[in-house]
Design a protein around this motif. Sequence first.
Motif, PDB file in Angstrom:
ATOM      1  N   ASP A  49     -27.792  75.226  28.736  1.00 57.31           N
ATOM      2  CA  ASP A  49     -27.019  74.882  27.425  1.00 57.31           C
ATOM      3  C   ASP A  49     -27.805  75.310  26.333  1.00 57.31           C
ATOM      4  OD1 ASP A  49     -24.637  74.788  28.758  1.00 57.31           O
ATOM      5  OD2 ASP A  49     -24.659  72.850  28.793  1.00 57.31           O
ATOM      6  N   ALA A 106     -27.383  65.590  28.803  1.00 57.99           N
ATOM      7  CA  ALA A 106     -27.496  65.781  30.233  1.00 57.99           C
ATOM      8  C   ALA A 106     -28.722  65.692  30.985  1.00 57.99           C
ATOM      9  CB  ALA A 106     -26.940  67.377  30.688  1.00 57.99           C
ATOM     10  N   ASP A 113     -19.859  76.886  37.483  1.00 55.96           N
ATOM     11  CA  ASP A 113     -20.643  75.575  37.202  1.00 55.96           C
ATOM     12  C   ASP A 113     -20.040  74.336  38.030  1.00 55.96           C
ATOM     13  OD1 ASP A 113     -22.090  76.604  35.304  1.00 55.96           O
ATOM     14  OD2 ASP A 113     -21.579  75.436  33.714  1.00 55.96           O
ATOM     15  N   GLU A 142     -21.552  72.292  24.563  1.00 56.54           N
ATOM     16  CA  GLU A 142     -22.927  72.955  24.910  1.00 56.54           C
ATOM     17  C   GLU A 142     -23.906  71.884  24.433  1.00 56.54           C
ATOM     18  OE1 GLU A 142     -23.249  75.399  26.985  1.00 56.54           O
ATOM     19  OE2 GLU A 142     -21.049  75.706  27.017  1.00 56.54           O
ATOM     20  N   MET A 153     -26.458  68.438  36.122  1.00 53.82           N
ATOM     21  CA  MET A 153     -27.069  67.717  34.708  1.00 53.82           C
ATOM     22  C   MET A 153     -28.272  68.586  34.130  1.00 53.82           C
ATOM     23  SD  MET A 153     -25.818  63.770  34.569  1.00 53.82           S
ATOM     24  CE  MET A 153     -24.261  63.362  34.697  1.00 53.82           C
ATOM     25  N   HIS A 192     -28.212  72.156  32.949  1.00 49.28           N
ATOM     26  CA  HIS A 192     -27.448  72.328  31.830  1.00 49.28           C
ATOM     27  C   HIS A 192     -28.453  72.045  30.748  1.00 49.28           C
ATOM     28  CE1 HIS A 192     -23.623  72.827  33.847  1.00 49.28           C
ATOM     29  NE2 HIS A 192     -23.178  73.351  32.750  1.00 49.28           N
ATOM     30  N   GLN A 193     -29.570  71.492  30.719  1.00 42.41           N
ATOM     31  CA  GLN A 193     -30.643  71.409  29.673  1.00 42.41           C
ATOM     32  C   GLN A 193     -30.895  72.671  29.318  1.00 42.41           C
ATOM     33  OE1 GLN A 193     -34.333  69.515  30.386  1.00 42.41           O
ATOM     34  NE2 GLN A 193     -34.447  68.812  28.238  1.00 42.41           N
ATOM     35  N   GLY A 252     -24.743  69.390  26.832  1.00 40.58           N
ATOM     36  CA  GLY A 252     -25.624  69.668  27.928  1.00 40.58           C
ATOM     37  C   GLY A 252     -26.715  69.743  27.722  1.00 40.58           C
ATOM     38  N   VAL A 268     -14.654  70.413  33.943  1.00 41.74           N
ATOM     39  CA  VAL A 268     -15.505  71.672  34.014  1.00 41.74           C
ATOM     40  C   VAL A 268     -14.900  73.039  34.531  1.00 41.74           C
ATOM     41  CG1 VAL A 268     -17.470  72.553  35.256  1.00 41.74           C
ATOM     42  CG2 VAL A 268     -17.730  70.308  34.309  1.00 41.74           C
ATOM     43  N   GLU A 327     -20.130  80.457  32.791  1.00 40.30           N
ATOM     44  CA  GLU A 327     -19.771  79.063  33.179  1.00 40.30           C
ATOM     45  C   GLU A 327     -18.762  79.019  34.452  1.00 40.30           C
ATOM     46  OE1 GLU A 327     -19.993  76.290  31.371  1.00 40.30           O
ATOM     47  OE2 GLU A 327     -21.352  77.059  29.823  1.00 40.30           O
TER      48      GLU A 327
END
Length: 234
Positions: free
Chosen positions: A189, A161, A100, A154, A182, A185-186, A157, A65, A97
């Motif tokens: 992303d 994720a 992150d 992406e 996690m 990131h839904q 995610g 990451v 990013e």
Amino acid sequence: MTTAETVEGYRPPEPEQISLLARLADVWTEFETRLAEVPILRALADGEVTVADYQRLLHNLRQQVVDGSLWIARAASNFDMDHFELRSAAISHALEEHRDHLLLERDYVAVGGSLEALRAGRKNIGSQALSGYMFHQASQPNPVGCLGAMFIIEGLGAQKAAAWAQQFQDVLGLADNQVHFMTYHQEADAEHTGKLDAILTSGAIDDEAADAIVSCARVVARLYAMQLTELDEI
């Protein structure tokens, strides 16, 4: 055999005649098959993971990451003025990013991990291969192929994720602040993939670029699965 295939003179369509998104969808399907065989994800699906497993996963992901925003920024620096829109998109993406890893670090500490140990961690062999490949790709002139890597990472995610986070919570009884990396990131992303799809279906992508994108996506899918498989193998 379909009717079309029985017609004299029929030839299957060349790759460039198939839409780029359709080709990438095939890569994604293969990627999902590989993910299903990753030991820690199989254990997660079976409800057999431990907190130590979750810590190992975060520990191994963190090293990659950190590199993500760096290779995206490098890719941005290698787009010329004829690819100005792609350069702008890459710059914006790198900015989004580059923090992150801090979300991941907070989750790791929240489940009892040592921040010092996490930051002193080394890339596993899959992460080394993935980062090495991506920095090489990003260093090429006009590295359009990197869009294929973004499609895989992406997409992971956006599509996986949050479900993984929920499964870790269900099995281990984790709180929201222990799976924030996690769940975040839904949404983030999903927005990124929407922007990416717009680029992939734009006139900016010619046949040669499409081939490079699909090739990069295929390599990254395999290396990412290796990264998740080879936990702690350095």
